[in-house]
Design a protein around this motif. Structure first.
Motif, PDB file in Angstrom:
ATOM      1  N   HIS A 102       0.860  -1.186   0.000  1.00 36.52           N
ATOM      2  CA  HIS A 102       0.000   0.000   0.000  1.00 36.52           C
ATOM      3  C   HIS A 102       0.893   1.231   0.000  1.00 36.52           C
ATOM      4  N   GLN A 103       0.323   2.380  -0.203  1.00 35.44           N
ATOM      5  CA  GLN A 103       1.099   3.612  -0.256  1.00 35.44           C
ATOM      6  C   GLN A 103       1.799   3.871   1.076  1.00 35.44           C
ATOM      7  N   LEU A 104       3.062   4.307   0.985  1.00 41.99           N
ATOM      8  CA  LEU A 104       3.846   4.624   2.178  1.00 41.99           C
ATOM      9  C   LEU A 104       4.395   6.042   2.042  1.00 41.99           C
ATOM     10  N   PRO A 105       4.120   6.913   3.013  1.00 43.74           N
ATOM     11  CA  PRO A 105       4.616   8.290   2.942  1.00 43.74           C
ATOM     12  C   PRO A 105       6.080   8.379   3.360  1.00 43.74           C
ATOM     13  N   THR A 106       6.706   9.469   3.019  1.00 47.07           N
ATOM     14  CA  THR A 106       8.091   9.710   3.422  1.00 47.07           C
ATOM     15  C   THR A 106       8.207   9.687   4.945  1.00 47.07           C
ATOM     16  N   GLY A 107       9.203   8.979   5.448  1.00 45.79           N
ATOM     17  CA  GLY A 107       9.423   8.901   6.887  1.00 45.79           C
ATOM     18  C   GLY A 107       8.790   7.701   7.554  1.00 45.79           C
ATOM     19  N   ALA A 108       7.883   7.007   6.858  1.00 47.55           N
ATOM     20  CA  ALA A 108       7.248   5.821   7.447  1.00 47.55           C
ATOM     21  C   ALA A 108       8.292   4.726   7.651  1.00 47.55           C
ATOM     22  N   VAL A 109       8.161   3.996   8.741  1.00 52.59           N
ATOM     23  CA  VAL A 109       9.074   2.892   9.025  1.00 52.59           C
ATOM     24  C   VAL A 109       8.509   1.621   8.384  1.00 52.59           C
ATOM     25  N   ILE A 110       9.328   0.950   7.592  1.00 57.34           N
ATOM     26  CA  ILE A 110       8.876  -0.221   6.843  1.00 57.34           C
ATOM     27  C   ILE A 110       8.936  -1.474   7.709  1.00 57.34           C
ATOM     28  N   GLY A 111       7.836  -2.218   7.724  1.00 54.48           N
ATOM     29  CA  GLY A 111       7.766  -3.474   8.460  1.00 54.48           C
ATOM     30  C   GLY A 111       7.316  -4.605   7.555  1.00 54.48           C
ATOM     31  N   PRO A 112       7.326  -5.838   8.049  1.00 50.65           N
ATOM     32  CA  PRO A 112       6.937  -7.002   7.243  1.00 50.65           C
ATOM     33  C   PRO A 112       5.529  -6.911   6.665  1.00 50.65           C
ATOM     34  N   ASP A 113       4.616  -6.239   7.368  1.00 46.56           N
ATOM     35  CA  ASP A 113       3.235  -6.140   6.889  1.00 46.56           C
ATOM     36  C   ASP A 113       3.068  -5.136   5.749  1.00 46.56           C
ATOM     37  N   ASP A 114       4.113  -4.378   5.469  1.00 46.08           N
ATOM     38  CA  ASP A 114       4.023  -3.347   4.428  1.00 46.08           C
ATOM     39  C   ASP A 114       4.414  -3.859   3.047  1.00 46.08           C
ATOM     40  N   VAL A 115       4.965  -5.068   2.978  1.00 44.22           N
ATOM     41  CA  VAL A 115       5.467  -5.570   1.697  1.00 44.22           C
ATOM     42  C   VAL A 115       4.983  -6.989   1.437  1.00 44.22           C
ATOM     43  N   VAL A 116       5.097  -7.402   0.186  1.00 45.09           N
ATOM     44  CA  VAL A 116       4.771  -8.764  -0.215  1.00 45.09           C
ATOM     45  C   VAL A 116       5.764  -9.168  -1.304  1.00 45.09           C
ATOM     46  N   GLU A 117       6.060 -10.444  -1.398  1.00 49.72           N
ATOM     47  CA  GLU A 117       7.025 -10.920  -2.393  1.00 49.72           C
ATOM     48  C   GLU A 117       6.340 -11.104  -3.741  1.00 49.72           C
ATOM     49  N   ALA A 118       7.005 -10.665  -4.799  1.00 48.85           N
ATOM     50  CA  ALA A 118       6.453 -10.790  -6.151  1.00 48.85           C
ATOM     51  C   ALA A 118       7.592 -10.764  -7.164  1.00 48.85           C
ATOM     52  N   GLU A 119       7.289 -11.180  -8.392  1.00 41.13           N
ATOM     53  CA  GLU A 119       8.288 -11.148  -9.460  1.00 41.13           C
ATOM     54  C   GLU A 119       8.256  -9.778 -10.131  1.00 41.13           C
ATOM     55  N   VAL A 120       9.422  -9.153 -10.244  1.00 43.34           N
ATOM     56  CA  VAL A 120       9.513  -7.829 -10.861  1.00 43.34           C
ATOM     57  C   VAL A 120      10.711  -7.792 -11.803  1.00 43.34           C
ATOM     58  N   ASN A 121      10.751  -6.752 -12.609  1.00 44.30           N
ATOM     59  CA  ASN A 121      11.880  -6.532 -13.510  1.00 44.30           C
ATOM     60  C   ASN A 121      12.955  -5.748 -12.771  1.00 44.30           C
ATOM     61  N   TRP A 122      14.010  -6.420 -12.361  1.00 39.05           N
ATOM     62  CA  TRP A 122      15.085  -5.774 -11.609  1.00 39.05           C
ATOM     63  C   TRP A 122      15.754  -4.676 -12.423  1.00 39.05           C
ATOM     64  N   ALA A 123      15.768  -4.817 -13.733  1.00 36.31           N
ATOM     65  CA  ALA A 123      16.477  -3.870 -14.596  1.00 36.31           C
ATOM     66  C   ALA A 123      15.620  -2.679 -15.012  1.00 36.31           C
ATOM     67  N   GLU A 124      14.417  -2.577 -14.462  1.00 38.56           N
ATOM     68  CA  GLU A 124      13.532  -1.466 -14.839  1.00 38.56           C
ATOM     69  C   GLU A 124      14.098  -0.124 -14.392  1.00 38.56           C
ATOM     70  N   GLU A 125      14.833  -0.127 -13.272  1.00 30.68           N
ATOM     71  CA  GLU A 125      15.476   1.077 -12.758  1.00 30.68           C
ATOM     72  C   GLU A 125      16.924   0.747 -12.403  1.00 30.68           C
ATOM     73  N   PRO A 126      17.810   1.744 -12.426  1.00 33.93           N
ATOM     74  CA  PRO A 126      19.228   1.478 -12.124  1.00 33.93           C
ATOM     75  C   PRO A 126      19.510   1.168 -10.659  1.00 33.93           C
ATOM     76  N   SER A 127      18.693   1.679  -9.732  1.00 29.81           N
ATOM     77  CA  SER A 127      18.935   1.446  -8.308  1.00 29.81           C
ATOM     78  C   SER A 127      18.744  -0.029  -7.960  1.00 29.81           C
ATOM     79  N   ALA A 128      19.602  -0.547  -7.076  1.00 29.38           N
ATOM     80  CA  ALA A 128      19.610  -1.974  -6.746  1.00 29.38           C
ATOM     81  C   ALA A 128      18.362  -2.398  -5.969  1.00 29.38           C
ATOM     82  N   ILE A 129      17.893  -3.607  -6.266  1.00 29.52           N
ATOM     83  CA  ILE A 129      16.775  -4.212  -5.545  1.00 29.52           C
ATOM     84  C   ILE A 129      17.249  -4.639  -4.153  1.00 29.52           C
ATOM     85  N   LEU A 130      16.414  -4.408  -3.131  1.00 31.39           N
ATOM     86  CA  LEU A 130      16.742  -4.813  -1.761  1.00 31.39           C
ATOM     87  C   LEU A 130      16.101  -6.173  -1.488  1.00 31.39           C
TER      88      LEU A 130
END
Length: 239
Positions: free
Chosen positions: A122-150
Motif C-alpha cells: 500500500h502507499q507509504l509516505p516519506t518517513g514511514a518505518v517499513i515493516g513485514p506487513d508493508d510488503v509482499v514478495e512478487a516477481e519484478v523486472n530488476w532492470a527497470e530502474e538502475p537502483s539496486a533491488i533490496l
C-alpha cells in the motif's frame, strides 16, 4: 595499354558499385544484427550464470539505422561501449576491424531481468518505518530502474521511506534510509572500547541517532565525543 587501363578502371568501378549496392548494404546490416545478437546473448548468459538467485532474462535487440550505407567487412567485433552495462536500456557496439572502410556503429538493446523482490502492499509516505506487513514478495523486472533491488529484509526492515512509495513498487536502495532511533537530549549508553578493555557509562545525545551513523554525546564527566550508533540506546566510541 590505354585499353587495359580503361578496362581495369571499369572493373574497379563495377566492383565498387556492387559493394555499395542496396543488396550489399542489406547483407551488411543483417551481419551486424547477427553479430550483435550472438554477442549480447552470450554476455547476458554469462552474467546471469554468475548472479546469485534465479533470474529470467529477456533481451530485445533494436535495428540498425536503415539510412546507413556500410561497406562489406571481413571481420566484425562486438563490444559494450565504455561506461555502459547490459542492464535495462543500453547500446551495444559493432565495429569493422577488417574491411575496405573501418566503420563503427551502435544498436539499441533492452535487457530485462525478472526475479523475486519485495513490493509495497500500500502507499507509504516519506518517513514511514517499513515493516513485514508493508510488503509482499512478487516477481519484478530488476532492470527497470538502475537502483539496486533490496532482496535481503535486513536492508529494509525497520528503515524509513526516503520518498513516497506507491502500491506495487519494488523496494530499491534509493527508496529507504536508516531510521532515527533517538532524538537530541535522549539518554544513551556510551560504550568506550580500546585495546583489551571496554568501559560503559551513561550519556546524553547531542545529535539525533541513526543506526550505523555517527552521533555526538556528552558523557557523565562532561566530555563530548563522537561515536557510532549501535541501537536505540547505545553509542560505541573507539579509543
Amino acid at each position: 595499354m590505354a585499353g587495359r587501363f580503361v578496362g581495369w578502371v571499369a572493373r574497379l568501378s563495377v566492383a565498387w558499385c556492387v559493394a555499395m549496392s542496396p543488396s550489399w548494404a542489406q547483407e551488411v546490416g543483417s551481419e551486424i544484427q547477427s553479430a550483435a545478437r550472438i554477442w549480447v546473448a552470450e554476455a547476458v548468459q554469462t552474467a546471469s550464470s554468475a548472479a546469485s538467485g534465479a533470474m529470467r532474462m529477456e533481451v530485445s535487440l533494436g535495428s540498425l539505422d536503415p539510412r546507413l550505407k556500410l561497406a562489406p567487412c571481413g571481420n566484425m567485433e562486438s563490444y559494450l561501449p565504455p561506461g555502459s552495462k547490459l542492464w535495462g536500456k543500453a547500446r551495444v557496439g559493432v565495429r569493422c576491424v577488417d574491411g575496405i572502410t573501418r566503420w563503427n556503429v551502435t544498436l539499441p538493446v533492452t535487457v530485462n531481468a525478472w526475479g523475486k523482490a519485495w513490493v509495497v502492499r500500500h502507499q507509504l509516505p516519506t518517513g514511514a518505518v517499513i515493516g513485514p506487513d508493508d510488503v509482499v514478495e512478487a516477481e519484478v523486472n530488476w532492470a527497470e530502474e538502475p537502483s539496486a533491488i533490496l532482496r535481503d529484509p535486513a536492508l529494509w526492515s525497520g528503515f524509513q521511506v526516503a520518498k513516497p512509495l506507491s502500491t506495487g513498487q519494488a523496494l530499491r536502495a534509493n527508496m529507504v534510509r536508516p531510521a532515527q532511533v533517538f532524538q537530541v537530549g535522549s539518554p544513551v549508553r556510551v560504550v568506550a572500547q580500546g585495546a583489551g578493555f571496554q568501559i560503559a557509562s551513561d550519556g546524553q545525545a547531542l545529535t539525533a541517532g541513526v543506526v550505523g551513523q555517527s552521533a555526538r554525546v556528552r558523557m557523565e564527566s562532561g566530555r563530548v565525543a563522537s561515536g557510532t550508533v549501535l541501537d536505540v540506546k547505545t553509542v560505541k566510541i573507539d579509543l
